[in-house]
Design a protein around this motif. Structure first.
Motif, PDB file in Angstrom:
ATOM      1  N   MET A 141     -17.218  24.567 -39.996  1.00 16.61           N
ATOM      2  CA  MET A 141     -17.413  25.308 -41.231  1.00 16.61           C
ATOM      3  C   MET A 141     -17.475  24.327 -42.398  1.00 16.61           C
ATOM      4  O   MET A 141     -16.802  23.303 -42.379  1.00 16.61           O
ATOM      5  N   THR A 142     -18.215  24.708 -43.387  1.00 14.81           N
ATOM      6  CA  THR A 142     -18.250  23.898 -44.595  1.00 14.81           C
ATOM      7  C   THR A 142     -17.014  24.194 -45.437  1.00 14.81           C
ATOM      8  O   THR A 142     -16.304  25.188 -45.202  1.00 14.81           O
ATOM      9  N   ALA A 143     -16.789  23.366 -46.427  1.00 16.91           N
ATOM     10  CA  ALA A 143     -15.667  23.591 -47.349  1.00 16.91           C
ATOM     11  C   ALA A 143     -15.819  24.949 -48.030  1.00 16.91           C
ATOM     12  O   ALA A 143     -14.835  25.698 -48.162  1.00 16.91           O
ATOM     13  N   ALA A 144     -17.029  25.300 -48.430  1.00 20.71           N
ATOM     14  CA  ALA A 144     -17.262  26.588 -49.091  1.00 20.71           C
ATOM     15  C   ALA A 144     -16.984  27.758 -48.145  1.00 20.71           C
ATOM     16  O   ALA A 144     -16.404  28.772 -48.553  1.00 20.71           O
ATOM     17  N   GLU A 145     -17.383  27.630 -46.887  1.00 16.14           N
ATOM     18  CA  GLU A 145     -17.130  28.695 -45.909  1.00 16.14           C
ATOM     19  C   GLU A 145     -15.634  28.851 -45.650  1.00 16.14           C
ATOM     20  O   GLU A 145     -15.140  29.978 -45.529  1.00 16.14           O
ATOM     21  N   LEU A 146     -14.921  27.747 -45.563  1.00  9.85           N
ATOM     22  CA  LEU A 146     -13.466  27.829 -45.385  1.00  9.85           C
ATOM     23  C   LEU A 146     -12.793  28.467 -46.597  1.00  9.85           C
ATOM     24  O   LEU A 146     -11.855  29.251 -46.450  1.00  9.85           O
ATOM     25  N   THR A 147     -13.273  28.143 -47.781  1.00 10.69           N
ATOM     26  CA  THR A 147     -12.725  28.765 -48.995  1.00 10.69           C
ATOM     27  C   THR A 147     -12.925  30.267 -48.958  1.00 10.69           C
ATOM     28  O   THR A 147     -11.995  31.038 -49.229  1.00 10.69           O
ATOM     29  N   THR A 148     -14.127  30.699 -48.595  1.00  5.22           N
ATOM     30  CA  THR A 148     -14.417  32.142 -48.502  1.00  5.22           C
ATOM     31  C   THR A 148     -13.511  32.803 -47.470  1.00  5.22           C
ATOM     32  O   THR A 148     -12.958  33.875 -47.719  1.00  5.22           O
ATOM     33  N   LEU A 149     -13.340  32.168 -46.311  1.00 10.10           N
ATOM     34  CA  LEU A 149     -12.458  32.706 -45.276  1.00 10.10           C
ATOM     35  C   LEU A 149     -11.036  32.853 -45.800  1.00 10.10           C
ATOM     36  O   LEU A 149     -10.393  33.895 -45.606  1.00 10.10           O
ATOM     37  N   LEU A 150     -10.526  31.824 -46.460  1.00  9.49           N
ATOM     38  CA  LEU A 150      -9.170  31.890 -47.017  1.00  9.49           C
ATOM     39  C   LEU A 150      -9.038  33.035 -48.015  1.00  9.49           C
ATOM     40  O   LEU A 150      -8.063  33.783 -47.984  1.00  9.49           O
ATOM     41  N   HIS A 151      -9.995  33.182 -48.895  1.00  6.20           N
ATOM     42  CA  HIS A 151      -9.929  34.239 -49.904  1.00  6.20           C
ATOM     43  C   HIS A 151      -9.975  35.627 -49.266  1.00  6.20           C
ATOM     44  O   HIS A 151      -9.324  36.550 -49.758  1.00  6.20           O
ATOM     45  N   GLN A 152     -10.722  35.763 -48.165  1.00  6.77           N
ATOM     46  CA  GLN A 152     -10.799  37.054 -47.472  1.00  6.77           C
ATOM     47  C   GLN A 152      -9.546  37.349 -46.663  1.00  6.77           C
ATOM     48  O   GLN A 152      -9.031  38.459 -46.685  1.00  6.77           O
ATOM     49  N   GLU A 153      -9.066  36.359 -45.921  1.00  4.91           N
ATOM     50  CA  GLU A 153      -7.973  36.579 -44.980  1.00  4.91           C
ATOM     51  C   GLU A 153      -6.584  36.368 -45.576  1.00  4.91           C
ATOM     52  O   GLU A 153      -5.612  36.927 -45.080  1.00  4.91           O
ATOM     53  N   ILE A 154      -6.489  35.549 -46.605  1.00  3.55           N
ATOM     54  CA  ILE A 154      -5.203  35.261 -47.247  1.00  3.55           C
ATOM     55  C   ILE A 154      -5.406  35.418 -48.759  1.00  3.55           C
ATOM     56  O   ILE A 154      -5.674  34.432 -49.461  1.00  3.55           O
ATOM     57  N   PRO A 155      -5.339  36.654 -49.269  1.00  5.62           N
ATOM     58  CA  PRO A 155      -5.668  36.913 -50.675  1.00  5.62           C
ATOM     59  C   PRO A 155      -4.885  36.061 -51.686  1.00  5.62           C
ATOM     60  O   PRO A 155      -5.404  35.765 -52.763  1.00  5.62           O
ATOM     61  N   LEU A 156      -3.678  35.651 -51.344  1.00  7.81           N
ATOM     62  CA  LEU A 156      -2.916  34.803 -52.254  1.00  7.81           C
ATOM     63  C   LEU A 156      -3.688  33.536 -52.601  1.00  7.81           C
ATOM     64  O   LEU A 156      -3.593  33.027 -53.717  1.00  7.81           O
ATOM     65  N   SER A 157      -4.473  33.020 -51.662  1.00  5.75           N
ATOM     66  CA  SER A 157      -5.236  31.797 -51.920  1.00  5.75           C
ATOM     67  C   SER A 157      -6.196  31.978 -53.099  1.00  5.75           C
ATOM     68  O   SER A 157      -6.397  31.053 -53.884  1.00  5.75           O
ATOM     69  N   GLN A 158      -6.751  33.167 -53.229  1.00  4.44           N
ATOM     70  CA  GLN A 158      -7.653  33.438 -54.349  1.00  4.44           C
ATOM     71  C   GLN A 158      -6.878  33.507 -55.658  1.00  4.44           C
ATOM     72  O   GLN A 158      -7.310  32.977 -56.677  1.00  4.44           O
ATOM     73  N   ALA A 159      -5.707  34.142 -55.634  1.00  2.00           N
ATOM     74  CA  ALA A 159      -4.880  34.224 -56.836  1.00  2.00           C
ATOM     75  C   ALA A 159      -4.441  32.839 -57.313  1.00  2.00           C
ATOM     76  O   ALA A 159      -4.324  32.602 -58.518  1.00  2.00           O
ATOM     77  N   LEU A 160      -4.224  31.919 -56.368  1.00  2.00           N
ATOM     78  CA  LEU A 160      -3.855  30.549 -56.709  1.00  2.00           C
ATOM     79  C   LEU A 160      -5.036  29.735 -57.231  1.00  2.00           C
ATOM     80  O   LEU A 160      -4.852  28.640 -57.752  1.00  2.00           O
TER      81      LEU A 160
END
Length: 149
Positions: free
Chosen positions: A1-20
């Motif tokens: 996965m690219t860095a952008a794809e991993l970021t999207t996955l984190l934001h979808q699966e672990i919403p706290l990551s988006q808040a941070l």
């Protein structure tokens, strides 16, 4: 996965990551770096909140193990089983956490266990730095359970 794809996955699966405001900056086979904005992670002392530091280290390690399993064609559910962190100095700028795979023999044992038993555990170190100064050292024990097809 690219860095952008991993970021999207984190934001979808672990919403706290988006808040941070966490984003994966770099994802290599053996190393991964996440970063985020200072303002979303500051405390009343004008430094990065200790809980944010812990989250950045945890998510850097989680992302690395998740991506490593995928690269090895061993899709797995990854969880943090245990972690230790040492806060060495305050962070006064944007948090950046870098995690890396441990010694090759430890990684090989992890892969062997994941392939043969359907689960493996791996100790993953991470650090947060300000310039060349280490602000926090983290060691997380991640468990991967092979996904059923």
């Amino acid at each position: 996965m690219t860095a952008a794809e991993l970021t999207t996955l984190l934001h979808q699966e672990i919403p706290l990551s988006q808040a941070l405001g966490l984003a994966v900056e770099m994802a290599e086979p053996n190393r991964l770096r996440v970063s985020g904005p200072f303002d979303a992670n500051r405390n009343l002392h004008g430094t990065v909140f200790a809980g944010s530091i812990y989250c950045f280290a945890t998510l850097a390690g989680w992302s690395l193990v998740h991506d490593y399993c995928r690269r090895q064609q061993l899709p797995a559910s990854v969880v943090l089983r245990h972690a230790d962190i040492r806060y060495l100095r305050p962070l006064t700028g944007a948090p950046v956490a870098e995690a890396w795979l441990p010694e090759p023999e430890d990684v090989e044992q992890f892969l062997h266990s994941l392939r043969s038993k359907g689960r493996g555990r791996l100790l993953v170190p991470a650090e947060l730095k300000e310039g060349e100064q280490v602000a926090a050292k983290f060691l997380g024990e991640y468990v991967a359970v092979r996904a059923e097809h």
